[in-house]
Design a protein around this motif. Structure first.
Motif, PDB file in Angstrom:
ATOM      1  N   VAL A  72       0.712  -1.274   0.133  1.00 56.91           N
ATOM      2  CA  VAL A  72      -0.182  -0.098  -0.079  1.00 56.91           C
ATOM      3  C   VAL A  72       0.956   1.156   0.011  1.00 56.91           C
ATOM      4  O   VAL A  72       0.619   2.468  -0.830  1.00 56.91           O
ATOM      5  CB  VAL A  72      -1.087  -0.206   1.207  1.00 56.91           C
ATOM      6  CG1 VAL A  72      -1.614   1.258   1.245  1.00 56.91           C
ATOM      7  CG2 VAL A  72      -1.914  -1.176   1.168  1.00 56.91           C
ATOM      8  N   VAL A 182      -5.442   0.503  -5.597  1.00 59.09           N
ATOM      9  CA  VAL A 182      -5.719   0.880  -4.556  1.00 59.09           C
ATOM     10  C   VAL A 182      -7.119   0.872  -4.036  1.00 59.09           C
ATOM     11  O   VAL A 182      -7.846   2.003  -3.600  1.00 59.09           O
ATOM     12  CB  VAL A 182      -5.118   2.298  -3.848  1.00 59.09           C
ATOM     13  CG1 VAL A 182      -4.683   2.575  -2.573  1.00 59.09           C
ATOM     14  CG2 VAL A 182      -3.789   2.327  -4.575  1.00 59.09           C
ATOM     15  N   THR A 185      -8.121  -0.840   0.341  1.00 57.83           N
ATOM     16  CA  THR A 185      -6.889  -0.751   1.556  1.00 57.83           C
ATOM     17  C   THR A 185      -7.629  -0.626   3.072  1.00 57.83           C
ATOM     18  O   THR A 185      -6.986  -0.767   3.765  1.00 57.83           O
ATOM     19  CB  THR A 185      -6.325   0.418   1.132  1.00 57.83           C
ATOM     20  OG1 THR A 185      -6.899   1.560   0.993  1.00 57.83           O
ATOM     21  CG2 THR A 185      -5.582   0.206  -0.214  1.00 57.83           C
TER      22      THR A 185
END
Length: 329
Positions: A72, A182, A185
């Motif tokens: 991440v 992303v 997350t």
């Protein structure tokens, strides 16, 4: 039994939405004033560091937790460069050669660039014929703004306008990258914004010896402009925008795109006395028409019930997870 945080009232959301449009529309004026005493790199450096510090204070105050996954952090570093460092540098450099109003108009091409990146580069969305038409209309609007029939100023104006298109292309790339890499997350809107701005600021700190160490000429207007650009435009306004997104959803909240050029052009004319050629507002209207087509927003009333039954729209999925609505207020 713990108390859950109360959602902001509709009146509060409206105020924050309007303030966000005003602050983001004013950003090009702030850049223009900041460039009177700072270099383009120094303006970008200042806004990122001030924005990161502002958002960091909110993270500490709310005791938010940061992600632990290195993957991440790696993706957020990419976004820090593509969504912050590169476009901020390009816009600041371009503002030396064009009016602040024109900069705000070009910023409105971001949805067109997002559609191109999502459909043709990342292939995270299949472009429909109506969306392809919208992209072509948007390109036509850009050509009207550039006004090649008036002669091309290859020394200043055209390269600066291409730099601003490069900046919005960075935004389009970043929004598509968010969707691709992303998407799940679990970060809050505030943490997402903090990491995005904060990692961009970290990159600019590393580049300080190369880009930023130059003489400066500070004055009260320059300092105030940079503070407003950093603390408000790159800090607090992100939180206002997230509140509007969570309360209204991305479709209604993204109409701030139409507000910022109006504010930017008006302030440029009133505060800086900038001229406005007929082709700039006309081109902006053509670009807005292209945005409506590219985002498939025409006949939206007729499709409201069908859209609710089908779930999130492709336009919604282009938003980063931190910008998607958490639920109805």
């Amino acid at each position: 039994m713990t108390d859950t945080p109360r959602s902001p009232s509709q009146a509060s959301v409206v105020v924050q939405f309007v303030l966000c449009g005003i602050v983001w529309g004013s950003s090009f004026l702030f850049m223009k004033v900041g460039l009177e005493g700072l270099s383009p790199a120094q303006v970008a450096w200042s806004r990122l560091l001030l924005g990161a510090l502002t958002l960091g204070l909110f993270v500490l105050a709310r005791r938010e937790t940061l992600p632990r996954s290195l993957r991440v952090w790696g993706h957020m570093l990419v976004l820090g460069v593509s969504f912050c460092v590169a476009p901020f540098l390009l816009f600041a450099w371009a503002q030396q050669h064009v009016t602040s109003g024109l900069g705000s108009i070009y910023n409105a091409t971001t949805p067109i660039m997002t559609a191109i990146m999502a459909g043709l580069v990342f292939r995270v969305e299949k472009l429909r014929p109506i969306q392809l038409l919208g992209i072509l209309v948007g390109i036509l609007g850009v050509m009207v703004i550039i006004a090649p029939w008036q002669g091309l100023d290859l020394a200043q104006s055209v390269p600066a306008q291409l730099a601003m298109l490069g900046a919005t292309a960075c935004y389009g790339f970043s929004l598509s990258y968010m969707r691709r890499f992303v998407s799940n997350t679990g970060m809050s809107a505030l943490v997402f914004s903090f990491l995005n701005i904060g990692l961009g600021a970290a990159v600019m700190l590393l580049l300080t010896p190369v880009l930023v160490i130059e003489p400066v000429e500070l004055s009260v207007p320059v300092v105030l402009a940079v503070l407003a650009l950093g603390c408000l435009g790159t800090g607090v306004a992100y939180i206002w925008n997230q509140n509007a997104l969570r309360a209204w959803g991305p479709t209604r909240a993204s109409t701030v795109t139409y507000l910022t050029p109006i504010v930017g052009v008006a302030l440029g004319m009133i505060v800086l006395g900038e001229p406005l050629s007929w082709n700039e507002p006309v081109g902006a209207l053509v670009v807005f028409a292209g945005i409506l087509l590219a985002q498939n927003r025409l006949r939206i009333r007729r499709r409201d019930r069908a859209a609710e039954a089908a779930g999130p729209s492709p336009a919604d999925s282009l938003r980063p997870p931190a910008e998607r609505p958490a639920g109805r207020a």
